[in-house]
Design a protein around this motif. Structure first.
Motif, PDB file in Angstrom:
ATOM      1  N   HIS A   1       0.855  -1.182   0.000  1.00  0.00           N
ATOM      2  CA  HIS A   1       0.000   0.000   0.000  1.00  0.00           C
ATOM      3  C   HIS A   1       0.893   1.234   0.000  1.00  0.00           C
ATOM      4  O   HIS A   1       1.669   1.442   0.933  1.00  0.00           O
ATOM      5  CB  HIS A   1      -0.904   0.016   1.234  1.00  0.00           C
ATOM      6  CG  HIS A   1      -1.721   1.258   1.352  1.00  0.00           C
ATOM      7  ND1 HIS A   1      -2.855   1.458   0.603  1.00  0.00           N
ATOM      8  CD2 HIS A   1      -1.552   2.372   2.095  1.00  0.00           C
ATOM      9  CE1 HIS A   1      -3.357   2.650   0.898  1.00  0.00           C
ATOM     10  NE2 HIS A   1      -2.577   3.222   1.808  1.00  0.00           N
ATOM     11  N   ASN A   2       0.804   2.033  -1.058  1.00  0.00           N
ATOM     12  CA  ASN A   2       1.603   3.261  -1.190  1.00  0.00           C
ATOM     13  C   ASN A   2       3.084   3.016  -0.908  1.00  0.00           C
ATOM     14  O   ASN A   2       3.751   3.813  -0.267  1.00  0.00           O
ATOM     15  CB  ASN A   2       1.075   4.355  -0.260  1.00  0.00           C
ATOM     16  CG  ASN A   2      -0.236   4.927  -0.736  1.00  0.00           C
ATOM     17  OD1 ASN A   2      -0.608   4.809  -1.907  1.00  0.00           O
ATOM     18  ND2 ASN A   2      -0.967   5.543   0.159  1.00  0.00           N
ATOM     19  N   GLU A   3       3.585   1.918  -1.379  1.00  0.00           N
ATOM     20  CA  GLU A   3       4.978   1.533  -1.134  1.00  0.00           C
ATOM     21  C   GLU A   3       5.907   2.315  -2.054  1.00  0.00           C
ATOM     22  O   GLU A   3       5.582   2.566  -3.212  1.00  0.00           O
ATOM     23  CB  GLU A   3       5.138   0.037  -1.406  1.00  0.00           C
ATOM     24  CG  GLU A   3       6.472  -0.535  -1.028  1.00  0.00           C
ATOM     25  CD  GLU A   3       6.673  -0.621   0.467  1.00  0.00           C
ATOM     26  OE1 GLU A   3       7.805  -0.382   0.908  1.00  0.00           O
ATOM     27  OE2 GLU A   3       5.716  -0.907   1.196  1.00  0.00           O
ATOM     28  N   GLY A   4       7.070   2.671  -1.554  1.00  0.00           N
ATOM     29  CA  GLY A   4       8.097   3.255  -2.411  1.00  0.00           C
ATOM     30  C   GLY A   4       8.552   2.195  -3.403  1.00  0.00           C
ATOM     31  O   GLY A   4       8.764   1.035  -3.030  1.00  0.00           O
ATOM     32  N   TRP A   5       8.693   2.578  -4.676  1.00  0.00           N
ATOM     33  CA  TRP A   5       9.025   1.585  -5.714  1.00  0.00           C
ATOM     34  C   TRP A   5      10.342   0.887  -5.454  1.00  0.00           C
ATOM     35  O   TRP A   5      10.483  -0.307  -5.684  1.00  0.00           O
ATOM     36  CB  TRP A   5       9.029   2.235  -7.104  1.00  0.00           C
ATOM     37  CG  TRP A   5       7.658   2.356  -7.638  1.00  0.00           C
ATOM     38  CD1 TRP A   5       6.966   3.509  -7.910  1.00  0.00           C
ATOM     39  CD2 TRP A   5       6.744   1.300  -7.949  1.00  0.00           C
ATOM     40  NE1 TRP A   5       5.707   3.227  -8.348  1.00  0.00           N
ATOM     41  CE2 TRP A   5       5.543   1.872  -8.389  1.00  0.00           C
ATOM     42  CE3 TRP A   5       6.834  -0.090  -7.869  1.00  0.00           C
ATOM     43  CZ2 TRP A   5       4.440   1.119  -8.764  1.00  0.00           C
ATOM     44  CZ3 TRP A   5       5.734  -0.846  -8.253  1.00  0.00           C
ATOM     45  CH2 TRP A   5       4.556  -0.239  -8.689  1.00  0.00           C
ATOM     46  N   SER A   6      11.344   1.623  -4.977  1.00  0.00           N
ATOM     47  CA  SER A   6      12.649   0.989  -4.788  1.00  0.00           C
ATOM     48  C   SER A   6      12.574  -0.122  -3.743  1.00  0.00           C
ATOM     49  O   SER A   6      13.150  -1.194  -3.933  1.00  0.00           O
ATOM     50  CB  SER A   6      13.717   2.015  -4.431  1.00  0.00           C
ATOM     51  OG  SER A   6      13.371   2.734  -3.270  1.00  0.00           O
ATOM     52  N   SER A   7      11.863   0.094  -2.655  1.00  0.00           N
ATOM     53  CA  SER A   7      11.783  -0.957  -1.633  1.00  0.00           C
ATOM     54  C   SER A   7      10.945  -2.141  -2.114  1.00  0.00           C
ATOM     55  O   SER A   7      11.273  -3.298  -1.843  1.00  0.00           O
ATOM     56  CB  SER A   7      11.239  -0.410  -0.312  1.00  0.00           C
ATOM     57  OG  SER A   7       9.930   0.065  -0.477  1.00  0.00           O
ATOM     58  N   LEU A   8       9.882  -1.875  -2.860  1.00  0.00           N
ATOM     59  CA  LEU A   8       9.052  -2.954  -3.388  1.00  0.00           C
ATOM     60  C   LEU A   8       9.840  -3.792  -4.399  1.00  0.00           C
ATOM     61  O   LEU A   8       9.842  -5.026  -4.335  1.00  0.00           O
ATOM     62  CB  LEU A   8       7.784  -2.381  -4.035  1.00  0.00           C
ATOM     63  CG  LEU A   8       6.799  -3.394  -4.592  1.00  0.00           C
ATOM     64  CD1 LEU A   8       6.287  -4.328  -3.507  1.00  0.00           C
ATOM     65  CD2 LEU A   8       5.636  -2.667  -5.261  1.00  0.00           C
TER      66      LEU A   8
END
Length: 152
Positions: free
Chosen positions: A104-111
């Protein structure tokens, strides 16, 4: 066969229960990971200057996305398992699996780093698919998906 054993560990053996077990670890990949250096490699902290600190990004993501964006998506991590776990053999015939990662609303780099970790540290013959489930993000997720990602 000898090269494959070096890469993945011991040859399969039959346990007391009659089930063949093998060492699924990819020791060559583990050696390469252990030798890597750089920002965030081996789980080391990322050095920040005062100018690097971005409070808004932290409030949005729960961590510093500025730093996350500067750490490799294919980051190495140290092997922190108990020594006995490193010797464990697992059933030779394991079922394929689907890996589901809700966000949910995750930063792309961490995902994307999570996806890389799953793919790099799991036996490829056991992964059927990786499913990312957007749990009603309001950051325009579908519009910012990398090319090649299926949207259903």
């Amino acid at each position: 066969m000898e090269d494959e054993e070096q890469k993945t560990g011991k040859e399969a053996e039959v346990g007391p229960d009659g089930v063949r077990r093998k060492d699924w670890h990819d020791y060559e990949a583990m050696r390469r990971d252990a030798a890597r250096t750089g920002n965030g490699e081996q789980g080391k902290p990322f050095p920040l200057t005062d100018a690097d600190r971005v409070d808004q990004a932290y409030r949005e993501n729960g961590f510093n996305i500025y730093v996350s964006d500067r750490i490799s998506l294919n980051r190495s991590l140290p092997d922190i398992r108990h020594p006995n776990c490193k010797k464990k053999l697992y059933t030779e015939k394991l079922p394929n699996t689907s890996i589901i990662i809700p966000f949910h609303n995750e930063g792309w780099s961490s995902l994307l780093r999570t996806v890389h970790s799953v793919l790099n540290r799991s036996p490829p013959q056991l992964i059927t698919e990786v499913i990312l489930v957007d749990d009603f993000s309001d950051k325009g997720t579908e519009d910012s998906l990398p090319s090649g990602v299926n949207v259903w």
